[in-house]
Design an enzyme around this catalytic site. Structure first.
Site, PDB file in Angstrom:
ATOM      1  N   CYS A   1       0.849  -1.198   0.000  1.00  9.98           N
ATOM      2  CA  CYS A   1       0.000   0.000   0.000  1.00  9.98           C
ATOM      3  C   CYS A   1       0.875   1.234   0.000  1.00  9.98           C
ATOM      4  O   CYS A   1       1.616   1.478   0.946  1.00  9.98           O
ATOM      5  CB  CYS A   1      -0.930  -0.005   1.226  1.00  9.98           C
ATOM      6  SG  CYS A   1      -0.071  -0.165   2.792  1.00  9.98           S
ATOM      7  N   GLY A   2       0.795   2.019  -1.062  1.00 13.19           N
ATOM      8  CA  GLY A   2       1.599   3.229  -1.133  1.00 13.19           C
ATOM      9  C   GLY A   2       3.073   2.894  -1.084  1.00 13.19           C
ATOM     10  O   GLY A   2       3.554   2.025  -1.797  1.00 13.19           O
TER      11      GLY A   2
END
Length: 290
Positions: free
Chosen positions: A119-120
């Site tokens: 994530c990210g």
């Protein structure tokens, strides 16, 4: 007004109201202001959209070449077969035809990205995609030795040649300088990365030898700018503003000479060739969140 080969000016006129005289009651004056253009530029390789960059719509062919090289999509300009620029209502599409080897490698890389679940940039998987292993610059045939006078000459010339900055006050510039600090070419964009890509693209088209000069940027030094410069095996990067810690680390690993705070009264050297005795660089390993 400055225009490129496609008739783009790089800025637009807008009606404004200028408010002045805060301590004397103030007054308002209607004026026309020049504002730097920022539009979506889609980079499409062999019919597949790869990236959309927010950029100033100047020198887009040079931008496409430079981006393709500094991002490792192609190994040489010979792998770029054709470039078409198609303006649209909401942005500009740059269609780039590349050779089969480069395209297959790009498709494989895209499949790798699609298979990640990080994530990210908060996980190990995402950090692995940041390309933190720079291309070694190698030992140049001719070592450039920076001096305050050389950097002052370069920064003065860069400021004088920032035409779009003078008109709008809102863009970055990337310059190619020779070993004496004379500015050879300047490209501007709202994004400092875009300005560097445009410069690299232009230098490649004009068959400039990268070992004979250095890059000067009107911005700070971030790791992406260092990585792009190192990929082209340019021996020195100078910036007007500060570097980041990761930029210093990447420059040291690549063997790239990094100078920042290049001003009229001198500069700060953050990395230097290994044979410079007495120069000590502390490089901490990148901490990966647990």
């Amino acid at each position: 007004m400055v225009e490129d080969e496609y008739g783009q000016a790089g800025y637009v006129e807008r009606e404004i109201r200028r408010h002045t005289g805060r301590h004397t009651g103030g007054h308002t004056v209607p004026e026309i202001d020049d504002v730097a253009e920022e539009v979506p530029v889609a980079l499409v390789y062999n019919g597949i959209s790869h990236a959309v960059m927010m950029a100033t719509p100047l020198d887009l062919e040079a931008f496409a070449i430079g981006f393709s090289l500094t991002e490792g999509i192609v190994d040489s300009v010979a792998e770029i077969r054709d470039i078409e620029i198609e303006p649209g209502c909401d942005g500009i599409e740059v269609r780039i035809e590349i050779g089969q080897r480069a395209f297959m490698a790009l498709r494989a890389h895209r499949r790798t990205l699609a298979g990640r679940t990080g994530c990210g940039v908060c996980g190990t998987e995402s950090l692995a995609l940041l390309d933190l292993e720079p291309t070694p610059v190698g030992v140049p045939a001719r070592r450039i030795e920076p001096t305050p006078a050389m950097l002052r000459r370069a920064t003065d010339a860069l400021q004088a040649r920032q035409v779009l900055m003078a008109a709008t006050g809102g863009v970055h510039a990337a310059a190619w300088c020779d070993a004496q600090g004379d500015v050879v070419a300047v490209f501007e964009d709202v994004g400092r990365h875009n300005a560097l890509d445009k410069l690299i693209g232009h230098l490649t088209r004009t068959r400039t030898t990268f070992g004979d000069g250095f890059v000067l940027l009107s911005s700070r030094a971030s790791y992406e700018l260092v990585r792009k410069t190192a990929r082209m095996r340019i021996q020195m990067l100078a910036t007007i503003s500060a570097p980041t810690s990761l930029a210093i680390r990447i420059a040291a690993q690549a063997g790239l000479r990094l100078l920042s705070f290049c001003r009229k009264d001198g500069f700060v050297e953050y990395t230097a060739p290994a044979e410079n005795e007495g120069f000590v660089l502390r490089s901490e390993p990148l901490a990966v969140p647990g």
